[in-house]
Write a protein that holds these residues in place. Structure first.
Motif, PDB file in Angstrom:
ATOM      1  N   PHE A   1       0.839  -1.167  -0.056  1.00  0.00           N
ATOM      2  CA  PHE A   1      -0.044  -0.075  -0.072  1.00  0.00           C
ATOM      3  C   PHE A   1       1.015   1.237  -0.058  1.00  0.00           C
ATOM      4  O   PHE A   1       0.322   2.376  -0.335  1.00  0.00           O
ATOM      5  N   VAL A   2       2.065   1.216   0.261  1.00  0.00           N
ATOM      6  CA  VAL A   2       3.006   2.115   0.167  1.00  0.00           C
ATOM      7  C   VAL A   2       4.238   1.691  -1.056  1.00  0.00           C
ATOM      8  O   VAL A   2       4.616   0.418  -0.569  1.00  0.00           O
ATOM      9  N   GLN A   3       4.339   2.283  -2.066  1.00  0.00           N
ATOM     10  CA  GLN A   3       5.134   1.973  -2.875  1.00  0.00           C
ATOM     11  C   GLN A   3       6.164   2.969  -3.659  1.00  0.00           C
ATOM     12  O   GLN A   3       5.508   3.904  -4.355  1.00  0.00           O
ATOM     13  N   THR A   4       7.458   3.077  -3.371  1.00  0.00           N
ATOM     14  CA  THR A   4       8.261   4.111  -3.977  1.00  0.00           C
ATOM     15  C   THR A   4       9.542   3.374  -4.558  1.00  0.00           C
ATOM     16  O   THR A   4       9.599   2.079  -4.499  1.00  0.00           O
ATOM     17  N   SER A   5      10.383   3.945  -5.234  1.00  0.00           N
ATOM     18  CA  SER A   5      11.569   3.435  -5.797  1.00  0.00           C
ATOM     19  C   SER A   5      12.740   2.914  -4.896  1.00  0.00           C
ATOM     20  O   SER A   5      13.611   2.082  -5.411  1.00  0.00           O
TER      21      SER A   5
END
Length: 291
Positions: A198-202
């Motif tokens: 539900f939290v996705q960054t590089s």
């Protein structure tokens, strides 16, 4: 006849994967095929017997990707600088080749990092596979543990990230809870589960974890007192369950192929009862990309 059918299927599939639109390039009207569409688009075609590749920006500008040779006949790889500029150097470019599959994967990674709802046009199922190892402590909250004893836990897993934006994954996990002198319980568990990031960054992700099927090989000694007589019962059993155990976790990217992992496991279960101790099941580990 079979060859003709296969050719027809291939051509039909190609028209589905690569939609075409008309653009004006160098004063010439040309058809470009779309290999990726989103915050950045990838367009290409063979023009004057040469492969030409273009990035379509959000303001509908076309930027060509080039790779010309210098006076020493060495490729200059200008397309890498162009991609760095267009993505603000947020995605590693070192291994990107000037080809449709490689460029499409790069664009998919970038689009997924800036748009959580991005869906790749790539029709091929090409999941990312991660191998993980971990260790930590657990109080086995679904097992009777009156003294709330913490035991060592360690294991390994294979995780398959199933979408271009890497939000969904399934995993197969093997973990072992070790026995202690004051808590005669140990188990080896094989489980299947699902994760949603539900939290996705590089650089990092935070996910919810649902373990929906488990196979446990358990050995335990249950000690009781009856009329001042101490008795012990030895348990050796195998059990298959569908407990739907819920947990949380986070992955932090250390390099292009290595992630650090922190997991808080067995917080609660839909079909298991907590035996009186709130979960103290915490593990640390590493995950490695294997493809």
């Amino acid at each position: 006849m079979k060859k003709l059918i296969l050719i027809a299927i291939f051509l039909f599939s190609s028209t589905l994967i690569f939609a075409q639109e008309t653009y004006t390039i160098d004063g010439q009207s040309v058809h470009l095929k779309t290999a990726a569409e989103g915050p950045l688009g990838l367009l290409w075609n063979i023009i004057d017997n040469q492969y030409r590749y273009f990035i379509k920006t959000q303001d509908h500008q076309l930027v060509e990707l080039t790779n010309t040779k210098n006076a020493d006949n060495a490729y200059q790889e200008q397309y890498k600088s162009t991609l760095k500029d267009l993505t603000n150097n947020t995605i590693d470019i070192s291994n990107v080749k000037l080809s449709i599959p490689s460029l499409a994967r790069f664009i998919d990674r970038y689009n997924s990092s800036v748009d959580p709802d991005y869906v790749s046009m790539n029709a091929n199922f090409n999941p990312e596979i991660r191998l993980g190892i971990f260790g930590g402590i657990t109080n086995s909250p679904f097992v009777g543990n009156p003294q709330n004893v913490k035991s060592a836990v360690f294991g390994a897993e294979i995780e398959m990230l199933m979408s271009a934006n890497k939000r969904h994954s399934g995993y197969l996990q093997l973990r072992h809870v070790a026995e202690k002198d004051d808590f005669k319980y140990k188990t080896t568990e094989l489980s299947l589960g699902y994760r949603y990031r539900f939290v996705q960054t590089s650089r990092f992700s935070v996910y919810g974890d649902a373990k929906f099927a488990t196979l446990n090989f358990t050995k335990a000694t249950i000690t009781g007192v009856d009329d001042d007589i101490i008795s012990s019962e030895h348990v050796n059993e195998t059990a298959f369950d569908i407990p739907l155990i819920i947990g949380l976790g986070a992955d932090v990217k250390l390099s292009n192929s290595i992630y650090a992992n922190l997991s808080y496991n067995q917080i609660f279960a839909i079909f298991f009862k907590n035996q009186g101790n709130f979960s103290s099941d915490i593990t640390l580990g590493l995950k490695f990309n294997v493809n």
